[in-house]
Design a protein around this motif. Structure first.
Motif, PDB file in Angstrom:
ATOM      1  N   GLU A   1       9.540  10.109   8.789  1.00  0.00           N
ATOM      2  CA  GLU A   1       8.819   9.265   7.840  1.00  0.00           C
ATOM      3  C   GLU A   1       7.528   8.731   8.429  1.00  0.00           C
ATOM      4  OE1 GLU A   1      11.421   6.103   6.719  1.00  0.00           O
ATOM      5  OE2 GLU A   1      12.629   7.345   5.382  1.00  0.00           O
TER       6      GLU A   1
ATOM      7  N   GLU B   1       4.982   5.385   7.734  1.00  0.00           N
ATOM      8  CA  GLU B   1       4.848   4.099   7.051  1.00  0.00           C
ATOM      9  C   GLU B   1       3.446   3.558   7.288  1.00  0.00           C
ATOM     10  OE1 GLU B   1       6.591  -0.175   7.994  1.00  0.00           O
ATOM     11  OE2 GLU B   1       8.195   1.206   7.380  1.00  0.00           O
TER      12      GLU B   1
ATOM     13  N   PHE C   1       0.735   0.408   6.051  1.00  0.00           N
ATOM     14  CA  PHE C   1       0.656  -0.907   5.397  1.00  0.00           C
ATOM     15  C   PHE C   1       2.035  -1.386   4.940  1.00  0.00           C
ATOM     16  CE2 PHE C   1      -3.312   1.438   3.977  1.00  0.00           C
ATOM     17  CZ  PHE C   1      -4.110   0.970   5.014  1.00  0.00           C
ATOM     18  N   GLY C   2       3.069  -1.019   5.691  1.00  0.00           N
ATOM     19  CA  GLY C   2       4.414  -1.469   5.374  1.00  0.00           C
ATOM     20  C   GLY C   2       5.103  -0.684   4.283  1.00  0.00           C
ATOM     21  N   GLU C   3       4.464   0.400   3.796  1.00  0.00           N
ATOM     22  CA  GLU C   3       5.057   1.205   2.734  1.00  0.00           C
ATOM     23  C   GLU C   3       5.257   2.643   3.198  1.00  0.00           C
ATOM     24  OE1 GLU C   3       3.203   0.945  -1.123  1.00  0.00           O
ATOM     25  OE2 GLU C   3       2.309  -0.994  -0.623  1.00  0.00           O
ATOM     26  N   LYS C   4       6.353   3.249   2.760  1.00  0.00           N
ATOM     27  CA  LYS C   4       6.613   4.641   3.097  1.00  0.00           C
ATOM     28  C   LYS C   4       5.637   5.555   2.363  1.00  0.00           C
ATOM     29  CE  LYS C   4      10.177   8.228   2.858  1.00  0.00           C
ATOM     30  NZ  LYS C   4      11.537   8.570   2.378  1.00  0.00           N
ATOM     31  N   LEU C   5       5.036   6.504   3.096  1.00  0.00           N
ATOM     32  CA  LEU C   5       4.101   7.454   2.505  1.00  0.00           C
ATOM     33  C   LEU C   5       4.870   8.525   1.734  1.00  0.00           C
ATOM     34  CD1 LEU C   5       1.005   8.149   2.485  1.00  0.00           C
ATOM     35  CD2 LEU C   5       1.494   9.731   4.356  1.00  0.00           C
ATOM     36  N   THR C   6       4.495   8.729   0.462  1.00  0.00           N
ATOM     37  CA  THR C   6       5.136   9.748  -0.383  1.00  0.00           C
ATOM     38  C   THR C   6       4.057  10.598  -1.048  1.00  0.00           C
ATOM     39  OG1 THR C   6       5.115   8.416  -2.408  1.00  0.00           O
ATOM     40  CG2 THR C   6       6.972   8.090  -0.885  1.00  0.00           C
TER      41      THR C   6
ATOM     42  N   SER D   1       1.561   8.364  -3.128  1.00  0.00           N
ATOM     43  CA  SER D   1       1.034   7.151  -2.490  1.00  0.00           C
ATOM     44  C   SER D   1      -0.486   7.047  -2.662  1.00  0.00           C
ATOM     45  CB  SER D   1       1.399   7.133  -1.008  1.00  0.00           C
ATOM     46  OG  SER D   1       2.785   7.094  -0.817  1.00  0.00           O
TER      47      SER D   1
ATOM     48  N   GLU E   1      -2.419   4.680  -3.992  1.00  0.00           N
ATOM     49  CA  GLU E   1      -3.026   3.386  -3.655  1.00  0.00           C
ATOM     50  C   GLU E   1      -3.142   3.213  -2.142  1.00  0.00           C
ATOM     51  OE1 GLU E   1      -4.490   1.344  -5.833  1.00  0.00           O
ATOM     52  OE2 GLU E   1      -3.998   2.939  -7.270  1.00  0.00           O
ATOM     53  N   ILE E   2      -2.144   3.703  -1.420  1.00  0.00           N
ATOM     54  CA  ILE E   2      -2.204   3.645   0.050  1.00  0.00           C
ATOM     55  C   ILE E   2      -3.392   4.448   0.557  1.00  0.00           C
ATOM     56  CG2 ILE E   2      -1.064   4.431   2.175  1.00  0.00           C
ATOM     57  CD1 ILE E   2       1.588   3.651   0.962  1.00  0.00           C
TER      58      ILE E   2
END
Length: 307
Positions: free
Chosen positions: A60, A62, A64-69, A72, A74-75
């Motif tokens: 995985e 991550e 900005f604290g979010e998992k990259l999918t 994603s 916005e990330i």
């Protein structure tokens, strides 16, 4: 401690071959992370996975604290990057290329274009088509494009390729400024270890797809030993003096003229006096520290341990 980027057991298999193996990176918010490794070690592949250009086989990412999918979006808007060689519309100017980039990024601050060009010191290019740019100019334009939207994380793969020493210093100062004044986190790969040594807060060393070391530059400096390096005309005679006159055993012969002495209890003047009295000509004698380059080579050429 806030990590803006983390990977967990990141692995990539291409055509049945595992080229990235269980990589666990941690990049702190606001720091400059120097990503080091020989050609083919996997630096660019990892950067491509972080920017969603490649999909991991397992593990995985991550940000900005979010998992990259796969979704994603916005990330990814919060990232800026140069991966490998920057590509542009060759029949457009620098400004026109940046305008297009801002348009598809949904970024509408027009003043940002001139500001980005100023930051990378790309001057007098208003009417010049990109196809007439030198390699160094294209590299500067690539960095301008990467920073124009004021990203929180900037990923730069060999960003100083094609630049002369003046250009390299300008970008070194720019990277420091982006980190310290703008609070941007930078992940930078480079073969020019002396440059990474001057700007990085943390380094990660990758070899054969495996992250073999990750530590702060402060720790690298603490690990690096101070030594006396001398260049002599007769190395064998100098070694005899060190061993039998000065009783020094903690030294290393680098080549036929260069010796490094790691005994901290003896001064340069004592060594010089003993060698001169024994008719050993000294071309130079200086106190030095190991560099990041030497540390890196120990890690890459050894077994992952400090020699």
């Amino acid at each position: 401690m806030t990590f803006i980027l983390k990977t967990n057991q990141l692995t990539k298999v291409i055509e049945g071959k595992e080229i990235i193996s269980n990589v666990n990176m941690k990049v702190k918010k606001g720091e400059i992370y120097g990503f080091l490794g020989p050609n083919g070690a996997g630096k660019t592949t990892i950067m491509k996975m972080i920017t969603n250009l490649f999909k991991p086989t397992s593990g995985e990412i991550e940000i900005f604290g979010e998992k990259l999918t796969n979704t994603s979006y916005e990330i990814l808007k919060r990232l800026g990057s140069i991966i490998e060689y920057p590509i542009f519309y060759e029949k457009l100017t620098a400004k026109e290329n940046l305008e297009l980039h801002c348009e598809y990024m949904g970024y509408h601050d027009k003043s940002a274009i001139n500001h980005a060009l100023q930051l990378v010191n790309l001057k007098n290019v208003d009417d010049k088509l990109v196809k007439h740019f030198s390699l160094g100019m294209k590299q500067r334009l690539g960095i301008a494009r990467a920073i124009i939207t004021k990203p929180e994380l900037l990923i730069l793969d060999e960003p100083i390729n094609g630049l002369d020493p003046v250009g390299i210093k300008e970008l070194r100062d720019l990277f420091k400024m982006l980190s310290k004044e703008y609070g941007i986190t930078l992940l930078i790969s480079s073969h020019i270890l002396g440059e990474i040594e001057q700007i990085a807060d943390t380094i990660g060393i990758i070899k054969d797809g495996k992250l073999i070391e990750e530590l702060s530059m402060d720790n690298v400096r603490q690990l690096n030993t101070e030594f006396i390096e001398m260049i002599v005309t007769d190395c064998k005679r100098a070694v005899f003096v060190l061993e039998h006159t000065l009783s020094i055993s903690n030294f290393k012969i680098i080549d036929e003229k260069c010796i490094r002495i790691y005994d901290s209890n003896i001064s340069q003047s004592e060594i010089s006096k003993a060698l001169i009295l024994k008719d050993v000509d000294i071309e130079s004698i200086t106190k030095k520290n190991n560099t990041l380059e030497e540390y890196f080579l120990k890690m890459i050429n050894g077994d992952g341990k400090i020699a």
